[in-house]
Design an enzyme around this catalytic site. Structure first.
Site, PDB file in Angstrom:
ATOM      1  N   CYS A 330       0.851  -1.188   0.000  1.00 41.05           N
ATOM      2  CA  CYS A 330       0.000   0.000   0.000  1.00 41.05           C
ATOM      3  C   CYS A 330       0.886   1.236   0.000  1.00 41.05           C
ATOM      4  O   CYS A 330       1.971   1.215   0.587  1.00 41.05           O
ATOM      5  CB  CYS A 330      -0.916   0.023   1.222  1.00 41.05           C
ATOM      6  SG  CYS A 330      -2.124  -1.310   1.243  1.00 41.05           S
ATOM      7  N   LEU A 332       0.659   5.717   0.142  1.00 36.22           N
ATOM      8  CA  LEU A 332      -0.226   6.868   0.356  1.00 36.22           C
ATOM      9  C   LEU A 332       0.593   8.121   0.636  1.00 36.22           C
ATOM     10  O   LEU A 332       1.530   8.097   1.434  1.00 36.22           O
ATOM     11  CB  LEU A 332      -1.159   6.601   1.548  1.00 36.22           C
ATOM     12  CG  LEU A 332      -1.984   7.799   2.048  1.00 36.22           C
ATOM     13  CD1 LEU A 332      -3.056   8.172   1.026  1.00 36.22           C
ATOM     14  CD2 LEU A 332      -2.611   7.508   3.402  1.00 36.22           C
ATOM     15  N   GLN A 338      -0.211  16.223  -1.254  1.00 34.00           N
ATOM     16  CA  GLN A 338      -0.381  15.712  -2.608  1.00 34.00           C
ATOM     17  C   GLN A 338      -0.126  16.808  -3.640  1.00 34.00           C
ATOM     18  O   GLN A 338      -0.213  17.991  -3.350  1.00 34.00           O
ATOM     19  CB  GLN A 338      -1.790  15.121  -2.774  1.00 34.00           C
ATOM     20  CG  GLN A 338      -1.978  13.836  -1.990  1.00 34.00           C
ATOM     21  CD  GLN A 338      -3.365  13.248  -2.116  1.00 34.00           C
ATOM     22  OE1 GLN A 338      -4.230  13.803  -2.804  1.00 34.00           O
ATOM     23  NE2 GLN A 338      -3.613  12.128  -1.447  1.00 34.00           N
ATOM     24  N   ARG A 339       0.217  16.362  -4.855  1.00 35.58           N
ATOM     25  CA  ARG A 339       0.490  17.255  -5.994  1.00 35.58           C
ATOM     26  C   ARG A 339       1.706  18.141  -5.736  1.00 35.58           C
ATOM     27  O   ARG A 339       1.783  19.262  -6.238  1.00 35.58           O
ATOM     28  CB  ARG A 339      -0.740  18.108  -6.334  1.00 35.58           C
ATOM     29  CG  ARG A 339      -1.991  17.299  -6.608  1.00 35.58           C
ATOM     30  CD  ARG A 339      -3.147  18.172  -7.037  1.00 35.58           C
ATOM     31  NE  ARG A 339      -2.896  18.755  -8.339  1.00 35.58           N
ATOM     32  CZ  ARG A 339      -3.165  18.172  -9.510  1.00 35.58           C
ATOM     33  NH1 ARG A 339      -3.652  16.951  -9.523  1.00 35.58           N
ATOM     34  NH2 ARG A 339      -2.923  18.785 -10.637  1.00 35.58           N
ATOM     35  N   GLY A 341       4.957  16.392  -5.537  1.00 35.07           N
ATOM     36  CA  GLY A 341       6.098  15.554  -5.873  1.00 35.07           C
ATOM     37  C   GLY A 341       6.441  14.492  -4.858  1.00 35.07           C
ATOM     38  O   GLY A 341       7.359  13.688  -5.084  1.00 35.07           O
ATOM     39  N   LYS A 344       5.822  10.630  -6.123  1.00 32.70           N
ATOM     40  CA  LYS A 344       6.909  10.062  -6.931  1.00 32.70           C
ATOM     41  C   LYS A 344       8.127   9.776  -6.063  1.00 32.70           C
ATOM     42  O   LYS A 344       8.880   8.833  -6.326  1.00 32.70           O
ATOM     43  CB  LYS A 344       7.279  11.023  -8.058  1.00 32.70           C
ATOM     44  CG  LYS A 344       6.374  10.943  -9.283  1.00 32.70           C
ATOM     45  CD  LYS A 344       7.042  11.572 -10.473  1.00 32.70           C
ATOM     46  CE  LYS A 344       6.097  11.576 -11.669  1.00 32.70           C
ATOM     47  NZ  LYS A 344       4.988  12.510 -11.479  1.00 32.70           N
ATOM     48  N   GLU A 364       1.796  -3.963  -5.686  1.00 33.39           N
ATOM     49  CA  GLU A 364       0.693  -4.923  -5.611  1.00 33.39           C
ATOM     50  C   GLU A 364      -0.536  -4.322  -6.268  1.00 33.39           C
ATOM     51  O   GLU A 364      -0.797  -3.135  -6.179  1.00 33.39           O
ATOM     52  CB  GLU A 364       0.414  -5.262  -4.145  1.00 33.39           C
ATOM     53  CG  GLU A 364      -0.512  -6.446  -3.955  1.00 33.39           C
ATOM     54  CD  GLU A 364      -0.566  -6.900  -2.511  1.00 33.39           C
ATOM     55  OE1 GLU A 364      -1.635  -7.369  -2.074  1.00 33.39           O
ATOM     56  OE2 GLU A 364       0.461  -6.785  -1.812  1.00 33.39           O
ATOM     57  N   SER A 377       3.275   7.721 -14.414  1.00 32.00           N
ATOM     58  CA  SER A 377       4.120   8.899 -14.622  1.00 32.00           C
ATOM     59  C   SER A 377       5.563   8.589 -14.239  1.00 32.00           C
ATOM     60  O   SER A 377       6.504   8.967 -14.966  1.00 32.00           O
ATOM     61  CB  SER A 377       3.584  10.074 -13.791  1.00 32.00           C
ATOM     62  OG  SER A 377       4.415  11.204 -13.917  1.00 32.00           O
TER      63      SER A 377
END
Length: 474
Positions: A330, A332, A338-339, A341, A344, A364, A377
């Site tokens: 998992c 998160l 978020q948004r 970087g 990644k 998974e 991405s």
């Protein structure tokens, strides 16, 4: 008022399972009337409330609505479904069962690519190179089909699907992820926490999480941002902070660069923290089913450091022993981060660990919609970065194999191939499979890499892989 009274009388006809258009704001803040299903009805003294799920929209958009947002003219009452008795009494023999669906949707695709598999990259002598197969033939991947777009609160995202694009596969039921949601209890389909206060952030959960029942009716659920203990009031949190001596996640700090750190946490040694982390993560991961069985897992928590301590940004978990080469169970990034970087960065770190372990890895399945976008991405940028850095040798076109790309990046071969397929780079030309990198692809990649400021520095990693097979039961 008379209007409210009439709405209340109309509302009395609405029951769970009804479908009707419901007013909501779209991404452009314009009114729209998507079809929604009523999951629950709450009878209040003044006016009833309805918990609705918008059909073909992500569950994170589910919400309570008032009767004035319902289009009663198009009300559809639930239909009684005729149940097909299971064949021979065996599960999975019914036409709608997930076991049957998986087997029926995975026909044999016996075609193989000829060896060597030649990939030529270039547009009018832009870049050219060869990619050949090792270890004989492999199955041919089917190019991805343009699927339906699904709107979410983060924009228009693609449906969750396997990274192998077009090759249906049955996901493993390891206790960390689950693909079929048709048998969910009605309670677990509804958000049960209104708001979470975590450090300086207040978070609006997207999905159900099995926090204790007595905490679900609170306007705000308070979490200690260091140990993730849940508390019912601000006063309880303040009292807890005077006793909590943690200022970072438990476990070993295995990476640090600037203000970014990663901590490795053993799900068996730090069971309480791991369970609290899973409860928090379940608020934002619809596919997650792991709550209390944390022993077989390692958790890698990413934090940002300031004068007050190490603040959780996101995490990923992985099995101590995976027979399927999974390097992530998992993953998160918390909504406030978020948004930016960080997603990644988590993915890059998981592959950096795989490089140290000398393995190739894959996440998974199934991936969530946002997870799928992040991985695609990352794979795209990583593979294109290698291809564009290839230089000719002895005046000839540079050559590289699929295996070499996989070994350099630790990305599993199937994910390398599926990414090339997804980007529509592979074509058949004069008896050969060729890979064409257009100027648009190159320019788009260069723009994306300029925006990518957060990268993992392998020099900051201090990690020694363990052989869990020799450690008994973890």
């Amino acid at each position: 008022s008379g209007l409210n009274y009439s709405l209340f009388k109309i509302g009395k006809h609405i029951i769970e399972g009804c479908r009707l258009p419901v007013l909501r704001k779209n991404q452009e803040n314009e009114d729209e009337w998507p079809l929604a299903e009523v999951l629950s009805v709450r009878d209040l003294p003044r006016t009833p409330l309805y918990y609705v799920h918008y059909i073909d929209f992500n569950k994170r958009l589910d919400e309570w609505v008032t009767p004035d947002r319902l289009d009663m003219k198009k009300l559809q009452f639930p239909k009684k479904e005729a149940r097909t008795p299971p064949k021979n009494g065996l599960p999975g023999s019914g036409p709608g069962s997930p076991e049957r669906d998986v087997s029926a949707s995975a026909p044999s695709r016996g075609k193989t690519l000829p060896a060597p598999f030649l990939l030529v990259c270039g547009k009018q002598k832009l870049i050219t190179f060869f990619v050949s197969w090792k270890n004989g033939s492999t199955r041919r991947l089917i190019p991805p089909q343009p699927g339906r777009k699904r709107k979410t609160c983060g924009g228009t995202d693609e449906d969750s699907q396997d990274s192998s694009d077009g090759i249906p596969s049955a996901p493993r039921m390891t206790g960390s992820l689950v693909s079929d949601r048709s048998h969910d209890d009605i309670v677990t389909r509804m958000k049960n926490i209104d708001c979470i206060e975590l450090g300086r952030h207040r978070l609006k959960p997207w999905y159900f999480s099995p926090y204790p029942q007595e905490l679900t009716g609170l306007p705000i659920l308070y979490l200690c941002e260091y140990c993730l203990q849940y508390l019912k009031s601000l006063k309880c949190l303040q009292r807890h902070l005077t006793k909590c001596n943690l200022r970072h996640p438990p476990g070993n700090e295995i990476y640090r660069k600037g203000t970014i750190s990663f901590f490795e946490i053993d799900g068996r040694k730090n069971k309480t923290y791991s369970q609290n982390l899973c409860l928090l993560a379940k608020c934002f991961l619809d596919h997650k089913t792991l709550y209390y069985d944390t022993d077989p897992f390692l958790f890698y928590v990413m934090t940002e450091y300031d004068s007050k301590g190490f603040h959780i940004v996101g995490y990923f978990s992985k099995e101590k022993e995976s027979t399927e080469d999974y390097n992530v169970a998992c993953i998160l990034t918390l909504p406030p981060y978020q948004r930016r970087g960080y997603g990644k960065l988590l993915i890059e770190f998981s592959y950096e660990l795989s490089k140290v372990e000398g393995k190739t890895g894959t996440p998974e399945k199934p991936l969530s919609d946002l997870g799928l976008l992040s991985y695609r991405s990352y794979w795209t940028q990583t593979i294109l970065e290698i291809l564009m850095n290839l230089k000719p040798e002895n005046g000839e076109r540079p050559q590289i194999t699929i295996n070499e790309i996989s070994e350099i990046t630790s990305v599993k071969k199937e994910d390398v191939i599926s990414t090339l397929q997804y980007l529509n780079l592979i074509n058949y030309y004069k008896g050969q499979y060729i890979l064409t990198l257009s100027e648009d692809i190159v320019e788009g990649h260069e723009r994306a890499m300029q925006k990518r400021h957060l990268r993992i520095d392998s020099k900051g990693l201090h990690f020694t892989p363990k052989d869990w097979s020799k450690r008994g039961k973890w």
